[in-house]
Design a protein around this motif. Structure first.
Motif, PDB file in Angstrom:
ATOM      1  N   SER A 138       0.841  -1.211   0.000  1.00 24.78           N
ATOM      2  CA  SER A 138       0.000   0.000   0.000  1.00 24.78           C
ATOM      3  C   SER A 138       0.871   1.255   0.000  1.00 24.78           C
ATOM      4  O   SER A 138       0.543   2.248  -0.656  1.00 24.78           O
ATOM      5  N   LEU A 139       1.985   1.203   0.732  1.00 25.26           N
ATOM      6  CA  LEU A 139       2.902   2.340   0.747  1.00 25.26           C
ATOM      7  C   LEU A 139       3.591   2.518  -0.601  1.00 25.26           C
ATOM      8  O   LEU A 139       3.854   3.649  -1.035  1.00 25.26           O
ATOM      9  N   PHE A 140       3.897   1.400  -1.268  1.00 28.87           N
ATOM     10  CA  PHE A 140       4.428   1.497  -2.624  1.00 28.87           C
ATOM     11  C   PHE A 140       3.420   2.184  -3.542  1.00 28.87           C
ATOM     12  O   PHE A 140       3.781   3.017  -4.379  1.00 28.87           O
ATOM     13  N   ALA A 141       2.145   1.813  -3.376  1.00 26.62           N
ATOM     14  CA  ALA A 141       1.088   2.432  -4.182  1.00 26.62           C
ATOM     15  C   ALA A 141       1.036   3.931  -3.926  1.00 26.62           C
ATOM     16  O   ALA A 141       0.931   4.731  -4.867  1.00 26.62           O
ATOM     17  N   ALA A 142       1.118   4.321  -2.653  1.00 31.00           N
ATOM     18  CA  ALA A 142       1.090   5.746  -2.301  1.00 31.00           C
ATOM     19  C   ALA A 142       2.304   6.476  -2.865  1.00 31.00           C
ATOM     20  O   ALA A 142       2.196   7.627  -3.322  1.00 31.00           O
ATOM     21  N   PHE A 146       2.449   9.925  -5.039  1.00 38.25           N
ATOM     22  CA  PHE A 146       2.976  11.175  -4.487  1.00 38.25           C
ATOM     23  C   PHE A 146       4.431  11.464  -4.865  1.00 38.25           C
ATOM     24  O   PHE A 146       4.885  12.600  -4.761  1.00 38.25           O
ATOM     25  N   ASP A 147       5.182  10.431  -5.247  1.00 38.14           N
ATOM     26  CA  ASP A 147       6.600  10.620  -5.562  1.00 38.14           C
ATOM     27  C   ASP A 147       6.795  10.542  -7.078  1.00 38.14           C
ATOM     28  O   ASP A 147       6.733   9.458  -7.665  1.00 38.14           O
ATOM     29  N   PRO A 148       7.051  11.658  -7.751  1.00 40.51           N
ATOM     30  CA  PRO A 148       7.217  11.646  -9.211  1.00 40.51           C
ATOM     31  C   PRO A 148       8.410  10.822  -9.670  1.00 40.51           C
ATOM     32  O   PRO A 148       8.447  10.345 -10.810  1.00 40.51           O
ATOM     33  N   ASN A 149       9.407  10.638  -8.801  1.00 37.26           N
ATOM     34  CA  ASN A 149      10.589   9.860  -9.177  1.00 37.26           C
ATOM     35  C   ASN A 149      10.255   8.386  -9.401  1.00 37.26           C
ATOM     36  O   ASN A 149      10.919   7.705 -10.192  1.00 37.26           O
ATOM     37  N   MET A 150       9.258   7.882  -8.688  1.00 38.64           N
ATOM     38  CA  MET A 150       8.849   6.489  -8.868  1.00 38.64           C
ATOM     39  C   MET A 150       8.316   6.273 -10.277  1.00 38.64           C
ATOM     40  O   MET A 150       8.665   5.316 -10.959  1.00 38.64           O
ATOM     41  N   THR A 164      -2.155  11.123 -19.180  1.00 38.23           N
ATOM     42  CA  THR A 164      -1.442  12.209 -18.524  1.00 38.23           C
ATOM     43  C   THR A 164      -0.636  11.636 -17.362  1.00 38.23           C
ATOM     44  O   THR A 164      -0.881  10.508 -16.922  1.00 38.23           O
ATOM     45  N   GLU A 165       0.315  12.409 -16.866  1.00 37.77           N
ATOM     46  CA  GLU A 165       1.135  11.939 -15.745  1.00 37.77           C
ATOM     47  C   GLU A 165       0.281  11.651 -14.518  1.00 37.77           C
ATOM     48  O   GLU A 165       0.477  10.634 -13.838  1.00 37.77           O
ATOM     49  N   GLU A 166      -0.675  12.534 -14.238  1.00 38.49           N
ATOM     50  CA  GLU A 166      -1.525  12.339 -13.071  1.00 38.49           C
ATOM     51  C   GLU A 166      -2.392  11.093 -13.215  1.00 38.49           C
ATOM     52  O   GLU A 166      -2.557  10.317 -12.258  1.00 38.49           O
ATOM     53  N   LYS A 167      -2.931  10.882 -14.404  1.00 37.03           N
ATOM     54  CA  LYS A 167      -3.778   9.707 -14.633  1.00 37.03           C
ATOM     55  C   LYS A 167      -2.964   8.424 -14.521  1.00 37.03           C
ATOM     56  O   LYS A 167      -3.425   7.427 -13.956  1.00 37.03           O
ATOM     57  N   LEU A 168      -1.737   8.464 -15.044  1.00 33.25           N
ATOM     58  CA  LEU A 168      -0.881   7.280 -14.983  1.00 33.25           C
ATOM     59  C   LEU A 168      -0.498   6.963 -13.540  1.00 33.25           C
ATOM     60  O   LEU A 168      -0.465   5.793 -13.138  1.00 33.25           O
ATOM     61  N   ILE A 171      -3.477   5.290 -11.961  1.00 33.46           N
ATOM     62  CA  ILE A 171      -3.626   3.906 -12.426  1.00 33.46           C
ATOM     63  C   ILE A 171      -2.614   2.997 -11.736  1.00 33.46           C
ATOM     64  O   ILE A 171      -2.953   1.890 -11.285  1.00 33.46           O
ATOM     65  N   MET A 172      -1.364   3.461 -11.642  1.00 32.19           N
ATOM     66  CA  MET A 172      -0.330   2.662 -10.996  1.00 32.19           C
ATOM     67  C   MET A 172      -0.638   2.443  -9.518  1.00 32.19           C
ATOM     68  O   MET A 172      -0.469   1.331  -8.991  1.00 32.19           O
ATOM     69  N   ALA A 173      -1.107   3.488  -8.857  1.00 29.24           N
ATOM     70  CA  ALA A 173      -1.420   3.376  -7.429  1.00 29.24           C
ATOM     71  C   ALA A 173      -2.570   2.401  -7.200  1.00 29.24           C
ATOM     72  O   ALA A 173      -2.498   1.532  -6.316  1.00 29.24           O
ATOM     73  N   ILE A 174      -3.630   2.531  -7.997  1.00 26.74           N
ATOM     74  CA  ILE A 174      -4.787   1.634  -7.846  1.00 26.74           C
ATOM     75  C   ILE A 174      -4.388   0.193  -8.160  1.00 26.74           C
ATOM     76  O   ILE A 174      -4.801  -0.750  -7.469  1.00 26.74           O
ATOM     77  N   SER A 175      -3.569   0.030  -9.194  1.00 29.35           N
ATOM     78  CA  SER A 175      -3.114  -1.319  -9.562  1.00 29.35           C
ATOM     79  C   SER A 175      -2.336  -1.961  -8.417  1.00 29.35           C
ATOM     80  O   SER A 175      -2.511  -3.154  -8.117  1.00 29.35           O
ATOM     81  N   PHE A 176      -1.477  -1.174  -7.763  1.00 29.80           N
ATOM     82  CA  PHE A 176      -0.697  -1.692  -6.644  1.00 29.80           C
ATOM     83  C   PHE A 176      -1.602  -2.085  -5.478  1.00 29.80           C
ATOM     84  O   PHE A 176      -1.376  -3.096  -4.803  1.00 29.80           O
TER      85      PHE A 176
END
Length: 214
Positions: A138-142, A146-150, A164-168, A171-176
């Motif tokens: 869950s922390l990886f998802a967060a 929140f961390d653009p470097n990830m 868009t970057e925000e949409k991506l 998606i990555m957070a929800i997937s995680f």
């Protein structure tokens, strides 16, 4: 019907044609079975720790994991991993301690107390392990959100077309989070099959001892 059931039936027989089995005979059988169960709990806990960590020796795995330890959140994840390892080592030591204690017992009441302690330790270990898996993922998802470097580490060149970057990041957070829930559920099932069955047998031994002590 296992060997303990056969011995118990023989012990309860009243016919003169069958030799009587003493209280100590039944106790020794329960003691040996309990010692064997706790030994397997100890062995499984070691394998559970060692086998996944062997994957980190693979270059491809190290490369993927480096993403999570080369960003703004790296210090936090390193500290979290360190705490997790320390707690796991503590539980493995407790399983070893329970096994050594049961291996030298010659008293039914003390064996019953150690069975209770072993059951409690296993339950705490399972709860901790599942909680850490869910928390870490869950922390990886967060961190993806929140961390653009990830996100930059996963997509170093450019964002896929139409996103868009925000949409991506979303998606990555929800997937995680979905993967975290599915992984936790799968491991909970594995824990139930491994530790649950062993605890069931250990609990049965406890009740057999309790009936013998009444």
């Amino acid at each position: 019907m296992d060997e303990l059931d056969i011995l118990k039936k023989d012990w309860q027989k009243r016919g003169d044609e069958h030799p009587k089995l003493s209280y100590n005979d039944i106790y020794k059988m329960i003691w040996k079975k309990s010692s064997s169960i706790v030994k397997w709990i100890f062995i499984i806990s070691i394998l559970e720790f060692v086998l996944p960590n062997l994957l980190y020796l693979l270059p491809s795995t190290r490369e993927r994991m480096s993403i999570y330890y080369t960003n703004d959140s790296s210090t936090f994840f390193i500290v979290l991993s360190g705490i997790q390892y320390l707690v796991i080592f503590y539980f493995i030591f407790q399983f070893y301690k329970r096994y050594k204690e049961i291996s030298v017992l010659d008293d039914a009441r003390t064996l019953m107390k150690n069975i209770i302690k072993t059951r409690r330790t296993v339950k705490h270990y399972v709860i901790f392990s599942l909680s850490m898996i869910l928390l870490t993922m869950s922390l990886f998802a967060a961190s993806f959100y929140f961390d653009p470097n990830m996100l930059a580490a996963v997509y170093p060149n450019e964002i896929p077309e139409g996103l868009t970057e925000e949409k991506l990041r979303t998606i990555m957070a929800i997937s995680f989070i979905v993967v975290a829930l599915l992984t936790t559920a799968l491991l909970a099932l594995i824990y139930f099959l491994l530790y649950g069955l062993l605890l069931k047998k250990l609990n049965r031994n406890y009740h057999e001892l309790k009936k013998m002590e009444i």
